[in-house]
Scaffold this motif. Structure first.
Motif, mmCIF file in Angstrom:
data_model
loop_
_atom_site.group_PDB
_atom_site.id
_atom_site.type_symbol
_atom_site.label_atom_id
_atom_site.label_comp_id
_atom_site.label_asym_id
_atom_site.label_seq_id
_atom_site.Cartn_x
_atom_site.Cartn_y
_atom_site.Cartn_z
ATOM 1 N N MET A 24 34.584 -10.717 77.379
ATOM 2 C CA MET A 24 35.262 -11.011 76.231
ATOM 3 C C MET A 24 35.691 -9.527 75.451
ATOM 4 N N GLY A 25 34.760 -8.614 75.773
ATOM 5 C CA GLY A 25 35.139 -7.325 75.183
ATOM 6 C C GLY A 25 34.682 -6.251 75.926
ATOM 7 N N PHE A 26 35.307 -4.845 75.524
ATOM 8 C CA PHE A 26 34.884 -3.647 76.346
ATOM 9 C C PHE A 26 34.409 -2.618 75.404
ATOM 10 N N LEU A 27 33.439 -1.890 75.575
ATOM 11 C CA LEU A 27 33.414 -0.394 74.879
ATOM 12 C C LEU A 27 33.779 0.436 75.839
ATOM 13 N N SER A 52 41.162 -7.743 83.370
ATOM 14 C CA SER A 52 40.333 -8.747 82.473
ATOM 15 C C SER A 52 41.179 -9.893 82.181
ATOM 16 N N TRP A 53 40.461 -10.903 81.495
ATOM 17 C CA TRP A 53 41.296 -12.014 80.750
ATOM 18 C C TRP A 53 42.066 -11.232 79.757
ATOM 19 N N GLY A 54 43.021 -12.082 79.155
ATOM 20 C CA GLY A 54 44.330 -11.836 78.572
ATOM 21 C C GLY A 54 43.473 -11.470 77.099
ATOM 22 N N ASN A 55 42.515 -12.009 76.795
ATOM 23 C CA ASN A 55 42.251 -11.841 75.114
ATOM 24 C C ASN A 55 41.008 -10.883 74.939
ATOM 25 N N ALA A 56 40.610 -10.171 76.110
ATOM 26 C CA ALA A 56 39.643 -9.470 75.949
ATOM 27 C C ALA A 56 39.951 -8.183 74.845
ATOM 28 N N GLN A 57 39.085 -8.159 74.276
ATOM 29 C CA GLN A 57 39.004 -6.968 73.291
ATOM 30 C C GLN A 57 38.410 -5.563 73.462
ATOM 31 N N VAL A 58 38.907 -4.321 72.919
ATOM 32 C CA VAL A 58 38.612 -3.250 73.477
ATOM 33 C C VAL A 58 38.274 -2.301 72.229
ATOM 34 N N VAL A 59 37.126 -1.561 72.245
ATOM 35 C CA VAL A 59 36.873 -0.700 71.244
ATOM 36 C C VAL A 59 36.744 0.629 71.899
ATOM 37 N N GLN A 88 40.403 -0.637 68.606
ATOM 38 C CA GLN A 88 39.621 -0.114 67.556
ATOM 39 C C GLN A 88 38.987 1.158 68.059
ATOM 40 N N PHE A 89 38.613 1.994 67.128
ATOM 41 C CA PHE A 89 38.259 3.547 67.528
ATOM 42 C C PHE A 89 36.990 3.865 66.612
ATOM 43 N N PHE A 90 36.015 4.559 67.409
ATOM 44 C CA PHE A 90 34.978 5.116 66.607
ATOM 45 C C PHE A 90 34.738 6.315 67.418
ATOM 46 N N GLU A 91 34.182 7.316 66.795
ATOM 47 C CA GLU A 91 33.025 8.243 67.071
ATOM 48 C C GLU A 91 31.630 7.922 66.772
ATOM 49 N N ALA A 92 30.838 8.390 67.994
ATOM 50 C CA ALA A 92 29.630 8.086 67.880
ATOM 51 C C ALA A 92 28.565 8.803 68.590
ATOM 52 N N ASN A 99 26.789 5.457 64.077
ATOM 53 C CA ASN A 99 27.957 4.657 64.572
ATOM 54 C C ASN A 99 27.624 3.524 65.827
ATOM 55 N N VAL A 100 26.257 3.653 66.303
ATOM 56 C CA VAL A 100 26.116 2.722 67.245
ATOM 57 C C VAL A 100 26.151 1.317 67.036
ATOM 58 N N LYS A 101 25.255 0.889 65.846
ATOM 59 C CA LYS A 101 25.602 -0.429 65.432
ATOM 60 C C LYS A 101 26.885 -0.699 65.031
ATOM 61 N N GLN A 102 27.595 -0.062 64.133
ATOM 62 C CA GLN A 102 28.848 -0.198 63.929
ATOM 63 C C GLN A 102 29.881 -0.353 65.068
ATOM 64 N N VAL A 103 29.843 0.130 66.131
ATOM 65 C CA VAL A 103 30.780 -0.225 67.297
ATOM 66 C C VAL A 103 30.266 -1.449 67.717
ATOM 67 N N PHE A 104 29.048 -1.874 67.938
ATOM 68 C CA PHE A 104 28.672 -3.195 68.410
ATOM 69 C C PHE A 104 29.361 -4.304 67.382
ATOM 70 N N ASP A 105 29.112 -4.241 65.868
ATOM 71 C CA ASP A 105 29.418 -4.889 65.197
ATOM 72 C C ASP A 105 30.762 -5.224 65.279
ATOM 73 N N LYS A 106 31.561 -4.132 65.283
ATOM 74 C CA LYS A 106 33.367 -4.110 65.198
ATOM 75 C C LYS A 106 33.640 -4.797 66.464
ATOM 76 N N LEU A 107 33.081 -4.755 67.887
ATOM 77 C CA LEU A 107 33.502 -5.353 68.845
ATOM 78 C C LEU A 107 33.309 -7.066 68.904
ATOM 79 N N VAL A 108 31.937 -7.339 68.100
ATOM 80 C CA VAL A 108 31.744 -8.821 67.821
ATOM 81 C C VAL A 108 32.729 -9.311 67.000
ATOM 82 N N ASP A 109 33.232 -8.536 66.121
ATOM 83 C CA ASP A 109 33.999 -9.177 64.964
ATOM 84 C C ASP A 109 35.222 -9.469 65.627
#
Ligand code: GTP
Length: 147
Positions: A24-27, A52-59, A88-92, A99-109
């Motif tokens: 469902m998502g990719f980092l 991937s599936w069409g709805n996959a989200q990427v950070v 979405q974009f982060f530096e970590a 920003n580790v927690k933030q990255v995962f939180d954003k992907l789940v969001d």
């Protein structure tokens, strides 16, 4: 939540694409001290879009922020590429826990947002649609990458 860490090396590519379906998502991570790793981002994005599936989200994540003095990839370049790709974009820093927690939180969001849109009928997830969330390859050379 199930997390899979796929190998970044070219020789494992055929194997790793098998893990894309159903995700469902990719980092998508690169190393801010390596222009080469940043230049590979476009290729990885294409792989994700293809398999991937069409709805996959990427950070998109620029890792090793603790090594600022060795930085080769300007933040603006990565930001621009992420915008072009619709990511979405982060530096970590995995090392310094920046920003580790933030990255995962954003992907789940973003995954949850997409799921609720699907439930509300705005889009429907089905295998290999590939058109819903991941934008097409940018027309110009992304982020000023010289590769
Ligand atoms: N300074 C610093 N080093 C890091 C950080 N994250 C990972 N490293 C180091 O970078 C190297 C590569 O890390 P890996 O986790 O093996 O990278 P990978 O992308 O999973 O590598 P592949 O197995 O090829 O996919 C190791 O030496 C890590 O210790 C970070 O945030 N800061």
């Amino acid at each position: 939540m199930c997390l899979q860490d796929t190998a970044g090396q070219e020789r494992y590519r055929t194997i790793t694409t098998a893990y894309y379906r159903g995700a469902m998502g990719f980092l998508l991570m690169y190393d801010i001290t390596s222009q080469e790793s940043f230049c590979a981002v476009q290729d990885w994005a294409t792989q994700i879009k293809t398999y991937s599936w069409g709805n996959a989200q990427v950070v998109l994540v620029g890792n090793k922020l603790d090594l600022e003095e060795d930085r080769q990839v300007p933040t603006e370049d990565a930001h621009r590429l992420a915008s072009e790709l619709g990511f979405q974009f982060f530096e970590a820093s995995a090392k310094d826990n920046i920003n580790v927690k933030q990255v995962f939180d954003k992907l789940v969001d973003v995954i949850c947002e997409k799921m609720s849109e699907s439930v509300n009928g705005d889009s429907s997830p089905s295998a290999n649609q590939n058109e819903a969330s991941l934008k097409e390859t940018p027309s110009s050379s992304p982020g000023g990458c010289a590769c």
